[in-house]
Motif scaffolding. Sequence first.
Motif, PDB file in Angstrom:
ATOM      1  N   THR A 107       0.920  -1.184  -0.180  1.00 22.79           N
ATOM      2  CA  THR A 107       0.107  -0.389  -0.271  1.00 22.79           C
ATOM      3  C   THR A 107       1.317   1.044   0.146  1.00 22.79           C
ATOM      4  O   THR A 107       1.817   1.094   1.312  1.00 22.79           O
ATOM      5  CB  THR A 107      -0.684  -0.723   1.063  1.00 22.79           C
ATOM      6  OG1 THR A 107      -1.375  -1.052   1.457  1.00 22.79           O
ATOM      7  CG2 THR A 107      -1.538   1.338   1.350  1.00 22.79           C
ATOM      8  N   PRO A 108       1.440   2.300  -1.268  1.00 22.05           N
ATOM      9  CA  PRO A 108       0.106   1.734  -2.412  1.00 22.05           C
ATOM     10  C   PRO A 108       0.631   0.566  -2.657  1.00 22.05           C
ATOM     11  O   PRO A 108       1.565   0.251  -2.845  1.00 22.05           O
ATOM     12  CB  PRO A 108       0.463   3.528  -2.981  1.00 22.05           C
ATOM     13  CG  PRO A 108       1.286   3.653  -2.403  1.00 22.05           C
ATOM     14  CD  PRO A 108       1.319   3.094  -0.949  1.00 22.05           C
ATOM     15  N   GLU A 128       0.084   1.374  -8.958  1.00 17.98           N
ATOM     16  CA  GLU A 128      -1.053   2.471  -8.372  1.00 17.98           C
ATOM     17  C   GLU A 128      -1.272   3.749  -8.620  1.00 17.98           C
ATOM     18  O   GLU A 128       0.286   4.837  -8.950  1.00 17.98           O
ATOM     19  CB  GLU A 128      -1.496   1.640  -6.860  1.00 17.98           C
ATOM     20  CG  GLU A 128      -2.878   2.967  -6.383  1.00 17.98           C
ATOM     21  CD  GLU A 128      -3.190   2.204  -4.785  1.00 17.98           C
ATOM     22  OE1 GLU A 128      -3.657   2.511  -4.613  1.00 17.98           O
ATOM     23  OE2 GLU A 128      -2.339   1.134  -4.268  1.00 17.98           O
ATOM     24  N   HIS A 129      -2.117   4.342  -8.969  1.00 22.13           N
ATOM     25  CA  HIS A 129      -2.503   6.085  -9.249  1.00 22.13           C
ATOM     26  C   HIS A 129      -3.027   6.679  -7.825  1.00 22.13           C
ATOM     27  O   HIS A 129      -4.336   5.838  -8.005  1.00 22.13           O
ATOM     28  CB  HIS A 129      -2.498   6.565  -9.924  1.00 22.13           C
ATOM     29  CG  HIS A 129      -1.832   6.048 -11.412  1.00 22.13           C
ATOM     30  ND1 HIS A 129      -1.230   7.222 -12.209  1.00 22.13           N
ATOM     31  CD2 HIS A 129      -1.575   5.689 -12.196  1.00 22.13           C
ATOM     32  CE1 HIS A 129      -0.643   7.266 -13.051  1.00 22.13           C
ATOM     33  NE2 HIS A 129      -0.788   5.715 -13.173  1.00 22.13           N
ATOM     34  N   LEU A 143       5.136  14.389  -0.141  1.00 22.14           N
ATOM     35  CA  LEU A 143       5.373  13.330  -1.343  1.00 22.14           C
ATOM     36  C   LEU A 143       4.591  14.299  -2.738  1.00 22.14           C
ATOM     37  O   LEU A 143       3.371  15.150  -2.421  1.00 22.14           O
ATOM     38  CB  LEU A 143       5.132  12.192  -2.261  1.00 22.14           C
ATOM     39  CG  LEU A 143       6.131  11.165  -0.928  1.00 22.14           C
ATOM     40  CD1 LEU A 143       5.069   9.479  -1.558  1.00 22.14           C
ATOM     41  CD2 LEU A 143       7.387  11.270  -1.717  1.00 22.14           C
ATOM     42  N   ALA A 144       5.013  14.875  -4.069  1.00 23.41           N
ATOM     43  CA  ALA A 144       4.681  15.757  -4.759  1.00 23.41           C
ATOM     44  C   ALA A 144       4.599  15.252  -5.902  1.00 23.41           C
ATOM     45  O   ALA A 144       4.857  13.439  -6.012  1.00 23.41           O
ATOM     46  CB  ALA A 144       5.625  17.244  -4.685  1.00 23.41           C
ATOM     47  N   PRO A 145       3.172  15.742  -7.290  1.00 24.65           N
ATOM     48  CA  PRO A 145       2.683  15.086  -7.762  1.00 24.65           C
ATOM     49  C   PRO A 145       3.834  14.364  -8.469  1.00 24.65           C
ATOM     50  O   PRO A 145       5.205  14.652  -8.519  1.00 24.65           O
ATOM     51  CB  PRO A 145       2.224  15.617  -8.667  1.00 24.65           C
ATOM     52  CG  PRO A 145       1.531  16.601  -7.620  1.00 24.65           C
ATOM     53  CD  PRO A 145       2.509  16.935  -6.815  1.00 24.65           C
ATOM     54  N   GLY A 146       3.730  13.042  -9.509  1.00 22.10           N
ATOM     55  CA  GLY A 146       5.250  12.312  -9.502  1.00 22.10           C
ATOM     56  C   GLY A 146       4.813  11.042  -9.543  1.00 22.10           C
ATOM     57  O   GLY A 146       4.011  10.281  -8.670  1.00 22.10           O
ATOM     58  N   PHE A 204       5.241   3.412  -7.466  1.00 23.87           N
ATOM     59  CA  PHE A 204       3.528   4.440  -7.953  1.00 23.87           C
ATOM     60  C   PHE A 204       3.777   5.740  -8.191  1.00 23.87           C
ATOM     61  O   PHE A 204       4.389   5.725  -8.123  1.00 23.87           O
ATOM     62  CB  PHE A 204       3.229   3.711  -6.362  1.00 23.87           C
ATOM     63  CG  PHE A 204       3.704   4.829  -5.375  1.00 23.87           C
ATOM     64  CD1 PHE A 204       3.444   5.644  -4.904  1.00 23.87           C
ATOM     65  CD2 PHE A 204       4.765   4.139  -4.544  1.00 23.87           C
ATOM     66  CE1 PHE A 204       3.341   6.320  -4.172  1.00 23.87           C
ATOM     67  CE2 PHE A 204       5.121   5.456  -3.760  1.00 23.87           C
ATOM     68  CZ  PHE A 204       4.468   6.251  -3.053  1.00 23.87           C
ATOM     69  N   THR A 205       2.154   5.748  -8.872  1.00 23.66           N
ATOM     70  CA  THR A 205       2.543   7.391  -9.296  1.00 23.66           C
ATOM     71  C   THR A 205       1.770   8.580  -7.974  1.00 23.66           C
ATOM     72  O   THR A 205       0.317   7.543  -7.385  1.00 23.66           O
ATOM     73  CB  THR A 205       1.906   7.547 -10.479  1.00 23.66           C
ATOM     74  OG1 THR A 205       2.810   6.559 -11.409  1.00 23.66           O
ATOM     75  CG2 THR A 205       2.207   9.321 -10.977  1.00 23.66           C
TER      76      THR A 205
END
Length: 145
Positions: free
Chosen positions: A55-56, A60-61, A115-118, A140-141
């Motif tokens: 998890t995640p 996975e997004h 965590l920033a998007p990415g 994962f994203t």
Amino acid sequence: MTNDAMTNADRTSPARVRRQAKVGFSAAAGACAIVIAAAFGTSSALAHSFLVDATPSSKEHVAAPPKTIKLRFGGGVEPPYSKITIEAPDGKVLAEGNSAVPDKPRELSANAPELAPGKYIVRYRVLSTDGHIVEGNYEFTVDAK
């Protein structure tokens, strides 16, 4: 011929010898089957601690950045000798951890930074309770809001 003589002759008759050989072979085959079954029956107890859930999870997004990365393994792990890292795509290590829950010997977790998007890479290296080291990674994203 006396009854004793006939009994002794009967004991060494070819038919009786063949019957005894079949019984002996069957007993030996049965013993081998038991040994093989016992060996394969205990193999699950000696299995390495491969990753069975995360998890995640892999690929996975997630809409929101996770606060914790949780990994569950197929067998027990030794937390003092195990490590989870969270990395940026360029290989920069953002966090490391190996927190364990005492009543869940197959689980490890690591606190994640903001965590920033990415995309992110989770790497793990664990010592199984059977003494083998298992390592792997997945991505994962974190999606942009």
